[in-house]
Design a protein around this motif. Structure first.
Motif, mmCIF file in Angstrom:
data_model
loop_
_atom_site.group_PDB
_atom_site.id
_atom_site.type_symbol
_atom_site.label_atom_id
_atom_site.label_comp_id
_atom_site.label_asym_id
_atom_site.label_seq_id
_atom_site.Cartn_x
_atom_site.Cartn_y
_atom_site.Cartn_z
ATOM 1 N N ASN A 146 -3.980 -2.446 -5.707
ATOM 2 C CA ASN A 146 -2.797 -1.619 -5.957
ATOM 3 C C ASN A 146 -1.954 -2.123 -7.123
ATOM 4 N N VAL A 147 -2.553 -2.914 -8.006
ATOM 5 C CA VAL A 147 -1.843 -3.422 -9.180
ATOM 6 C C VAL A 147 -2.430 -2.771 -10.429
ATOM 7 N N LEU A 148 -1.565 -2.118 -11.189
ATOM 8 C CA LEU A 148 -1.981 -1.465 -12.428
ATOM 9 C C LEU A 148 -1.293 -2.119 -13.616
ATOM 10 N N ASP A 149 -1.995 -2.193 -14.732
ATOM 11 C CA ASP A 149 -1.369 -2.665 -15.959
ATOM 12 C C ASP A 149 -0.273 -1.678 -16.369
ATOM 13 N N GLU A 150 0.851 -2.196 -16.874
ATOM 14 C CA GLU A 150 1.975 -1.326 -17.250
ATOM 15 C C GLU A 150 1.586 -0.210 -18.228
ATOM 16 N N PRO A 151 0.774 -0.479 -19.249
ATOM 17 C CA PRO A 151 0.416 0.628 -20.146
ATOM 18 C C PRO A 151 -0.369 1.730 -19.427
ATOM 19 N N ILE A 152 -1.197 1.348 -18.468
ATOM 20 C CA ILE A 152 -1.956 2.344 -17.716
ATOM 21 C C ILE A 152 -1.016 3.135 -16.811
ATOM 22 N N SER A 153 -0.085 2.456 -16.167
ATOM 23 C CA SER A 153 0.900 3.147 -15.326
ATOM 24 C C SER A 153 1.684 4.166 -16.139
#
Length: 167
Positions: A146-153
């Motif tokens: 449930n952790v996404l890279d900020e640019p992907i988010s």
């Protein structure tokens, strides 16, 4: 409403909560009118009382611990304010996340089952696991999936807002 997954952006300067759905939106966790975010700052006043968010942000700058998230980025275990007071970086981070959780619950948002997190793309697995550990200790439920890279988010949010408007 049935249980759902909440989005949590524990940022360097602000913390935001996003709600899922066909029209996703930011859930207001700010105390002040019009603010949807919580300042990512804690402080300790002269009477040794901890303050979080807006209250901490309004206090004396020398008492503040700003941007505790950066402790994860820089692999620091402690934070020090201008008065020389040193605290555990993990405890500072948990205080902010607990405050966010409490504000969600106080405002009727208590049926979330999991939390999706965003983090800097450059974070290692160890740094991501540290954030997950702190989020779980603060009363939320999350895991590495449930952790996404900020640019992907940000890209997903942009795409979804356009998609939901039929663009």
């Amino acid at each position: 409403m049935s249980e759902f997954t909440l989005g949590l952006d524990f940022g360097t300067s602000t913390t935001l909560v996003a709600l899922p759905g066909l029209e996703p939106r930011v859930f207001p966790v700010g105390k002040e009118a019009g603010n949807t975010w919580l300042p990512s700052v804690i402080s300790i006043d002269d009477s040794a009382e901890w303050m979080v968010g807006e209250d901490a942000d309004k206090g004396a700058i020398a008492n503040q611990f700003r941007s505790p998230k950066s402790a994860i980025t820089h692999n620091q275990q402690h934070l020090k304010n201008a008065n020389g007071v040193e605290i555990s970086a993990d405890e500072a981070i948990k205080k902010i996340i607990i405050e966010v959780r409490n504000r969600c619950i106080e405002n009727g948002l208590n049926n979330f089952s999991q939390v999706r997190l965003s983090c800097p793309a450059m974070w290692t697995g160890i740094q991501r696991k540290r954030l997950i550990k702190l989020v779980n200790e603060a009363g939320f439920v999350s895991d590495i999936d449930n952790v996404l890279d900020e640019p992907i988010s940000a890209s997903i949010a942009w795409w979804w807002s356009r998609f939901s408007k039929g663009l």
